[in-house]
Design an enzyme around this catalytic site. Structure first.
Site, PDB file in Angstrom:
ATOM      1  CB  THR A 140     -17.922 -50.405  63.764  1.00 36.94           C
ATOM      2  OG1 THR A 140     -19.071 -49.831  62.322  1.00 36.94           O
ATOM      3  CG2 THR A 140     -18.105 -51.850  64.281  1.00 36.94           C
ATOM      4  CG  ASP A 142     -21.645 -51.371  59.861  1.00 32.64           C
ATOM      5  OD1 ASP A 142     -22.446 -50.324  59.845  1.00 32.64           O
ATOM      6  OD2 ASP A 142     -21.185 -51.096  59.460  1.00 32.64           O
TER       7      ASP A 142
HETATM    8  O1  F6P Z   1     -18.949 -48.972  58.452  1.00 30.73           O
HETATM    9  C1  F6P Z   1     -20.425 -47.769  58.986  1.00 30.73           C
HETATM   10  C2  F6P Z   1     -21.280 -47.657  58.308  1.00 30.73           C
HETATM   11  O2  F6P Z   1     -22.012 -46.373  58.447  1.00 30.73           O
HETATM   12  C3  F6P Z   1     -21.780 -49.051  57.410  1.00 30.73           C
HETATM   13  O3  F6P Z   1     -23.270 -49.107  58.027  1.00 30.73           O
HETATM   14  C4  F6P Z   1     -22.296 -47.668  56.279  1.00 30.73           C
HETATM   15  O4  F6P Z   1     -22.216 -49.383  54.901  1.00 30.73           O
HETATM   16  C5  F6P Z   1     -20.960 -47.516  56.258  1.00 30.73           C
HETATM   17  O5  F6P Z   1     -20.355 -46.955  56.430  1.00 30.73           O
HETATM   18  C6  F6P Z   1     -20.913 -46.071  55.080  1.00 30.73           C
HETATM   19  O6  F6P Z   1     -19.312 -45.495  54.921  1.00 30.73           O
HETATM   20  P1  F6P Z   1     -19.633 -44.569  53.942  1.00 30.73           P
HETATM   21  O7  F6P Z   1     -19.993 -43.241  55.027  1.00 30.73           O
HETATM   22  O8  F6P Z   1     -17.942 -44.387  53.809  1.00 30.73           O
HETATM   23  O9  F6P Z   1     -20.442 -44.118  52.791  1.00 30.73           O
END
Ligand code: F6P
Length: 412
Positions: A140, A142
């Site tokens: 991740t 994050d």
């Molecule tokens: O979980 C990783 C992430 O990149 C977060 O930082 C972000 O809030 C989210 O995914 C966005 O997700 P999606 O691609 O589902 O909009």
């Protein structure tokens, strides 16, 4: 016969395919017969969307390209398996597909939500006494997974963010009148990625003026006043703000402007619009030029600026997952342990998935300055080794070359 299956889940990264390659190559090296891929993770498995990876990864060039291709080669999903109790039919279906494919081990490359899938499947395997091994491979941008020192994907995103922040700072200084740039960084409820903007500061760069992490309650009035003060001292002001900053009543700042109505299967609201909202506040109050820069998907798919450390560790985590499974482990997630700072070195270990699934690791308060508008040198030192060294893309016709999964490779 040892067939294995691998899937990718959750938000993509610039190195998630290195983990896929780590699983693929290590499983083949250790004698696996077929390495299957789930197309769109567990959701695809339930729909019997499965691919034999050897049909697409035919030679060294394919594998070199896979390593350099951003986002999830197999496709991803944000799909939450239901509670086992009362939903046994779903689990029976998954296990009957796995048994039909003669699967020995199941690998899932993902973050804390995706580890929920490994937890439930390994729990169900224990209930029915299935020999199938379930292993989590961390990923991740994050960096919010518990236990592990950091997560594959974070280093490359941090490298992109720090490099881009340097470029934004140079651009902001070009005019002789004030410009306030607000950079919005992903990371949901953890500020690790936003903190990476602090790496921009150096002998060739002024650095960001303010850094706001979601670990500290955001005060809009204090923010506006602080920028007003800076406007008296500086021409260009660059502010980094996490998409996940919240005001005192618990609402995300981005919810104050847009009506956010998209919520994924794990109950996460889509976070976007924080920079625009805050830049609007500054323009309204001071009448200066502002820019709202949402790094959005750019920060998680920038494979042209992958961190070599990150690529290597992502591959190693995939390989360690296979090793763990072939040693008989199940219900575990591969973690990274920093064993040396100088030279930097991490080793892989395993941790019980129950300690990682659905847990968010936040930036410790001691790594954020007392006034909550910057990060400490300790946090910069923690991130710095993770962005080191590069991998050159394979440039074809002026652009980086990628590899795609062709839909026709799916078998039913
Ligand atoms: O979980 C990783 C992430 O990149 C977060 O930082 C972000 O809030 C989210 O995914 C966005 O997700 P999606 O691609 O589902 O909009």
């Amino acid at each position: 016969m040892k067939n294995v299956i691998v899937g990718q889940s959750g938000g993509p990264t610039a190195v998630i395919n290195s983990s896929l390659l780590g699983v693929y190559k290590t499983a083949r090296d250790r004698g696996a017969d077929i390495v299957y891929g789930m197309v769109h993770g567990i959701k695809g498995l339930l729909d019997r969307e499965i691919v034999d990876l050897s049909t697409r990864l035919k030679n060294d060039l394919d594998m070199d390209l896979l390593k350099r291709t951003p986002s999830s080669f197999l496709g991803s999903c944000r799909y939450k398996l239901p509670e086992i109790k009362g939903n046994e039919k779903t689990y029976e279906k998954i296990f009957s597909i796995l048994e039909e494919l003669e699967i020995y081990a199941f690998f899932y490359i993902g973050g804390n939500d995706s580890m929920d899938t490994i937890m439930r499947l390994s729990d169900y395997a224990a209930i029915i006494d299935s020999p199938i091994k379930f292993i989590g491979v961390p990923k991740t941008i994050d960096n919010d997974l518990a236990i592990t020192d950091h997560t594959p994907g974070f280093g490359s995103a941090a490298k992109y963010i720090a490099a881009t922040t340097k470029e934004i700072i140079r651009d902001g200084l070009v005019y002789d009148y004030p410009v306030v740039s607000v950079i919005e960084v992903m990371g949901r409820n953890a500020g690790w990625l936003t903190a990476a903007t602090a790496l921009a500061k150096g002998e060739d760069c002024e650095g960001v003026d303010l850094v706001y992490l979601p670990e500290v309650t955001f005060d809009i009035d204090a923010f506006v006043k602080r920028v007003g003060k800076l406007l008296k001292e500086e021409r260009s002001i660059v502010i980094a703000v996490s998409e996940g900053v919240k005001v005192a009543d618990g609402r995300y700042v981005c919810e104050l402007s847009d009506h956010v109505d998209y919520v994924d299967a794990f109950g996460h609201k889509q976070l976007a619009g924080t920079a625009r909202f805050l830049a609007g506040k500054i323009a309204e109050k001071y009448g200066v030029k502002t820019r709202a820069i949402e790094l959005s998907s750019l920060q998680r798919c920038a494979a042209h600026i992958q961190s070599r450390i990150d690529v290597t560790e992502a591959f190693n985590c995939g390989g360690a997952g296979v090793k763990a499974a072939f040693e008989g482990k199940s219900g575990v997630v591969i973690t990274l342990k920093r064993v040396s700072e100088n030279p930097y070195m991490c080793i892989t270990e395993v941790a019980d998935v129950h300690l990682i699934a659905n847990v968010e690791k936040k930036v410790p308060r001691e790594w954020i300055t007392d006034d909550g508008t910057d990060v400490t040198a300790g946090l910069v030192q923690y991130i710095m080794p993770l962005i080191q060294a590069e991998i050159t893309p394979l440039w074809i016709n002026g652009l980086p070359r990628h590899i795609r999964l062709h839909a026709k490779s799916t078998i039913k």
